[in-house]
Write a protein that holds these residues in place. Structure first.
Motif, PDB file in Angstrom:
ATOM      1  N   VAL A   1       1.216  -3.995  -3.170  1.00 49.24           N
ATOM      2  CA  VAL A   1       0.367  -5.171  -3.001  1.00 49.24           C
ATOM      3  C   VAL A   1      -1.082  -4.715  -2.832  1.00 49.24           C
ATOM      4  CG1 VAL A   1       2.199  -6.595  -2.020  1.00 49.24           C
ATOM      5  CG2 VAL A   1       0.758  -5.247  -0.511  1.00 49.24           C
ATOM      6  N   VAL A   2      -1.977  -5.685  -2.896  1.00 49.09           N
ATOM      7  CA  VAL A   2      -3.413  -5.407  -2.838  1.00 49.09           C
ATOM      8  C   VAL A   2      -3.996  -6.020  -1.569  1.00 49.09           C
ATOM      9  CG1 VAL A   2      -5.626  -5.626  -4.042  1.00 49.09           C
ATOM     10  CG2 VAL A   2      -3.490  -5.492  -5.361  1.00 49.09           C
ATOM     11  N   THR A   3      -4.753  -5.235  -0.822  1.00 52.36           N
ATOM     12  CA  THR A   3      -5.405  -5.762   0.375  1.00 52.36           C
ATOM     13  C   THR A   3      -6.689  -6.499  -0.001  1.00 52.36           C
ATOM     14  OG1 THR A   3      -6.623  -3.693   0.707  1.00 52.36           O
ATOM     15  CG2 THR A   3      -4.517  -3.912   1.823  1.00 52.36           C
ATOM     16  N   ARG A   4      -7.039  -7.464   0.812  1.00 53.54           N
ATOM     17  CA  ARG A   4      -8.277  -8.209   0.612  1.00 53.54           C
ATOM     18  C   ARG A   4      -9.479  -7.305   0.868  1.00 53.54           C
ATOM     19  NH1 ARG A   4      -7.609 -12.739   4.854  1.00 53.54           N
ATOM     20  NH2 ARG A   4      -9.865 -12.545   4.714  1.00 53.54           N
ATOM     21  N   LEU A   5     -10.509  -7.460   0.065  1.00 55.45           N
ATOM     22  CA  LEU A   5     -11.709  -6.646   0.226  1.00 55.45           C
ATOM     23  C   LEU A   5     -12.376  -6.881   1.574  1.00 55.45           C
ATOM     24  CD1 LEU A   5     -13.348  -6.818  -3.312  1.00 55.45           C
ATOM     25  CD2 LEU A   5     -12.519  -4.766  -2.159  1.00 55.45           C
ATOM     26  N   ASP A   6     -12.405  -8.138   2.025  1.00 55.85           N
ATOM     27  CA  ASP A   6     -13.113  -8.417   3.272  1.00 55.85           C
ATOM     28  C   ASP A   6     -12.359  -7.914   4.493  1.00 55.85           C
ATOM     29  OD1 ASP A   6     -11.064 -10.251   3.221  1.00 55.85           O
ATOM     30  OD2 ASP A   6     -12.322 -12.017   3.496  1.00 55.85           O
ATOM     31  N   TRP A   7     -11.100  -7.494   4.329  1.00 58.30           N
ATOM     32  CA  TRP A   7     -10.371  -6.888   5.447  1.00 58.30           C
ATOM     33  C   TRP A   7     -10.779  -5.424   5.617  1.00 58.30           C
ATOM     34  CZ3 TRP A   7      -6.954  -2.795   6.034  1.00 58.30           C
ATOM     35  CH2 TRP A   7      -6.305  -2.724   7.276  1.00 58.30           C
ATOM     36  N   LEU A   8     -11.158  -4.788   4.519  1.00 59.09           N
ATOM     37  CA  LEU A   8     -11.512  -3.374   4.551  1.00 59.09           C
ATOM     38  C   LEU A   8     -12.952  -3.181   5.019  1.00 59.09           C
ATOM     39  CD1 LEU A   8      -9.975  -2.408   1.099  1.00 59.09           C
ATOM     40  CD2 LEU A   8      -9.105  -1.652   3.321  1.00 59.09           C
ATOM     41  N   ARG A   9     -13.190  -2.080   5.688  1.00 60.27           N
ATOM     42  CA  ARG A   9     -14.561  -1.723   6.032  1.00 60.27           C
ATOM     43  C   ARG A   9     -15.325  -1.397   4.748  1.00 60.27           C
ATOM     44  NH1 ARG A   9     -13.449   2.053  11.447  1.00 60.27           N
ATOM     45  NH2 ARG A   9     -12.774   0.310  12.770  1.00 60.27           N
ATOM     46  N   PRO A  10     -16.645  -1.599   4.730  1.00 58.14           N
ATOM     47  CA  PRO A  10     -17.415  -1.430   3.490  1.00 58.14           C
ATOM     48  C   PRO A  10     -17.196  -0.094   2.791  1.00 58.14           C
ATOM     49  CG  PRO A  10     -18.774  -2.460   5.165  1.00 58.14           C
ATOM     50  CD  PRO A  10     -17.488  -2.083   5.845  1.00 58.14           C
ATOM     51  N   GLU A  11     -17.043   0.973   3.563  1.00 57.36           N
ATOM     52  CA  GLU A  11     -16.879   2.298   2.959  1.00 57.36           C
ATOM     53  C   GLU A  11     -15.519   2.480   2.286  1.00 57.36           C
ATOM     54  OE1 GLU A  11     -16.490   2.907   7.511  1.00 57.36           O
ATOM     55  OE2 GLU A  11     -17.334   1.478   6.092  1.00 57.36           O
ATOM     56  N   PHE A  12     -14.590   1.523   2.508  1.00 52.87           N
ATOM     57  CA  PHE A  12     -13.248   1.620   1.944  1.00 52.87           C
ATOM     58  C   PHE A  12     -12.960   0.531   0.909  1.00 52.87           C
ATOM     59  CE2 PHE A  12     -11.889   3.672   6.169  1.00 52.87           C
ATOM     60  CZ  PHE A  12     -12.110   4.945   5.662  1.00 52.87           C
ATOM     61  N   ARG A  13     -13.969  -0.157   0.447  1.00 50.90           N
ATOM     62  CA  ARG A  13     -13.738  -1.259  -0.492  1.00 50.90           C
ATOM     63  C   ARG A  13     -13.656  -0.760  -1.930  1.00 50.90           C
ATOM     64  NH1 ARG A  13     -17.637  -5.717   2.580  1.00 50.90           N
ATOM     65  NH2 ARG A  13     -16.265  -5.900   4.410  1.00 50.90           N
ATOM     66  N   THR A  14     -12.620   0.044  -2.158  1.00 48.35           N
ATOM     67  CA  THR A  14     -12.340   0.611  -3.470  1.00 48.35           C
ATOM     68  C   THR A  14     -10.834   0.550  -3.708  1.00 48.35           C
ATOM     69  OG1 THR A  14     -12.324   2.798  -2.413  1.00 48.35           O
ATOM     70  CG2 THR A  14     -14.337   2.163  -3.583  1.00 48.35           C
ATOM     71  N   ALA A  15     -10.433   0.667  -4.970  1.00 47.78           N
ATOM     72  CA  ALA A  15      -9.032   0.463  -5.337  1.00 47.78           C
ATOM     73  C   ALA A  15      -8.081   1.428  -4.640  1.00 47.78           C
ATOM     74  CB  ALA A  15      -8.885   0.590  -6.854  1.00 47.78           C
ATOM     75  N   ASP A  16      -8.529   2.650  -4.379  1.00 45.99           N
ATOM     76  CA  ASP A  16      -7.637   3.624  -3.746  1.00 45.99           C
ATOM     77  C   ASP A  16      -7.259   3.224  -2.327  1.00 45.99           C
ATOM     78  OD1 ASP A  16     -10.467   4.217  -3.559  1.00 45.99           O
ATOM     79  OD2 ASP A  16      -9.938   5.941  -2.343  1.00 45.99           O
ATOM     80  N   HIS A  17      -8.048   2.366  -1.702  1.00 51.26           N
ATOM     81  CA  HIS A  17      -7.712   1.868  -0.370  1.00 51.26           C
ATOM     82  C   HIS A  17      -7.076   0.479  -0.416  1.00 51.26           C
ATOM     83  CE1 HIS A  17      -9.624   5.164   1.770  1.00 51.26           C
ATOM     84  NE2 HIS A  17     -10.643   5.060   0.948  1.00 51.26           N
ATOM     85  N   GLN A  18      -7.185  -0.196  -1.544  1.00 52.20           N
ATOM     86  CA  GLN A  18      -6.623  -1.543  -1.654  1.00 52.20           C
ATOM     87  C   GLN A  18      -5.144  -1.548  -2.023  1.00 52.20           C
ATOM     88  OE1 GLN A  18     -10.025  -3.181  -4.234  1.00 52.20           O
ATOM     89  NE2 GLN A  18      -9.174  -5.013  -3.265  1.00 52.20           N
ATOM     90  N   LEU A  19      -4.736  -0.621  -2.858  1.00 53.17           N
ATOM     91  CA  LEU A  19      -3.352  -0.621  -3.327  1.00 53.17           C
ATOM     92  C   LEU A  19      -2.454   0.059  -2.300  1.00 53.17           C
ATOM     93  CD1 LEU A  19      -3.797   0.186  -7.119  1.00 53.17           C
ATOM     94  CD2 LEU A  19      -2.929  -1.932  -6.124  1.00 53.17           C
ATOM     95  N   ILE A  20      -1.483  -0.695  -1.788  1.00 53.55           N
ATOM     96  CA  ILE A  20      -0.611  -0.167  -0.742  1.00 53.55           C
ATOM     97  C   ILE A  20       0.854  -0.398  -1.091  1.00 53.55           C
ATOM     98  CG2 ILE A  20      -2.354  -0.471   1.054  1.00 53.55           C
ATOM     99  CD1 ILE A  20      -0.835  -2.989   1.955  1.00 53.55           C
ATOM    100  N   TRP A  21       1.691   0.499  -0.576  1.00 49.82           N
ATOM    101  CA  TRP A  21       3.148   0.429  -0.747  1.00 49.82           C
ATOM    102  C   TRP A  21       3.733  -0.051   0.573  1.00 49.82           C
ATOM    103  CZ3 TRP A  21       6.900   1.761  -4.497  1.00 49.82           C
ATOM    104  CH2 TRP A  21       8.193   1.969  -4.018  1.00 49.82           C
ATOM    105  N   VAL A  22       4.347  -1.229   0.574  1.00 46.86           N
ATOM    106  CA  VAL A  22       4.854  -1.829   1.809  1.00 46.86           C
ATOM    107  C   VAL A  22       6.161  -1.160   2.218  1.00 46.86           C
ATOM    108  CG1 VAL A  22       5.644  -3.952   2.912  1.00 46.86           C
ATOM    109  CG2 VAL A  22       3.720  -4.015   1.303  1.00 46.86           C
ATOM    110  N   THR A  23       6.213  -0.718   3.465  1.00 46.74           N
ATOM    111  CA  THR A  23       7.394  -0.009   3.971  1.00 46.74           C
ATOM    112  C   THR A  23       8.187  -0.801   4.999  1.00 46.74           C
ATOM    113  OG1 THR A  23       6.022   1.084   5.652  1.00 46.74           O
ATOM    114  CG2 THR A  23       6.346   2.246   3.556  1.00 46.74           C
ATOM    115  N   GLY A  24       7.606  -1.842   5.592  1.00 47.66           N
ATOM    116  CA  GLY A  24       8.364  -2.602   6.584  1.00 47.66           C
ATOM    117  C   GLY A  24       7.490  -3.548   7.371  1.00 47.66           C
TER     118      GLY A  24
END
Length: 203
Positions: A113-136
């Protein structure tokens, strides 16, 4: 109603600047006659998303404490710059129109899934921090009253806690970066059950 003071132990938080994966904190305790100033780190990346302070040092002089405060900030900036330098692929941020919405009955476990940009801190608003694998997490289940979602970033494997509302959607297949497809294939291969050894095969 008076706002509750944020405290780091006996010290009232005077400054707290988020940078990278932490906050750098300056606290003041005017009743402490020896070391009224505190500098430390704070992280909320835990099961309950609560403040955890660590690396604390007390100081007698405010300017010395501020020097240490700015030193910690600079260290975190340098760590982020080093981390970015290792990434060779372009990482443009993923936008809402590149995603399919998450429905209330969607089960997120084991999915990207993809995280919302406004949830991430400005320095992490890139695709490598947005795409996550849900584990539980209870929030990963469809129609659940829970909110917590536990996941790993697809690029680095770092583990984080999210709330379900922090997630923007499922990335549309046509927008999947090459690196993400490769990471996903690698992860699926690692989790695939091993084939049973034929009976009588030599060990």
């Amino acid at each position: 109603m008076e706002q509750e003071k944020r405290m780091a132990g006996d010290y009232e938080v005077y400054q707290a600047l988020p940078i990278g994966r932490v906050e750098v904190v300056l606290g003041i305790d005017i009743t402490n006659t020896e070391k009224p100033y505190l500098v430390c780190y704070c992280s909320q990346n835990n099961l309950f998303g609560i403040d955890q302070y660590y690396g604390a040092e007390g100081y007698e002089d405010y300017l010395v404490a501020m020097q240490e405060f700015t030193k910690l900030l600079q260290w975190e900036i340098e760590k982020l710059q080093t981390e970015r330098a290792t990434i060779t692929e372009p990482m443009p941020p993923i936008q809402p129109d590149q995603c399919l919405p998450i429905k209330s009955d969607d089960d997120l476990g084991g999915r990207i899934v993809v995280t919302r940009l406004d949830w991430l801190r400005p320095e992490f608003r890139t695709a490598d921090h947005q795409l996550i694998w849900v584990t539980g997490g209870f929030g990963a289940s469809g129609n659940s009253r829970g909110r917590a979602v536990y996941a790993e970033t697809l690029y680095s494997g770092d583990e984080y806690r999210y709330n379900r509302e922090d997630l923007m959607g499922f990335l549309k297949p046509e927008h999947t970066p090459t690196w993400a497809a490769e990471k996903l294939a690698q992860r699926q291969a690692e989790q695939a059950p091993s084939k049973p050894r034929p009976r009588g095969e030599a060990r």
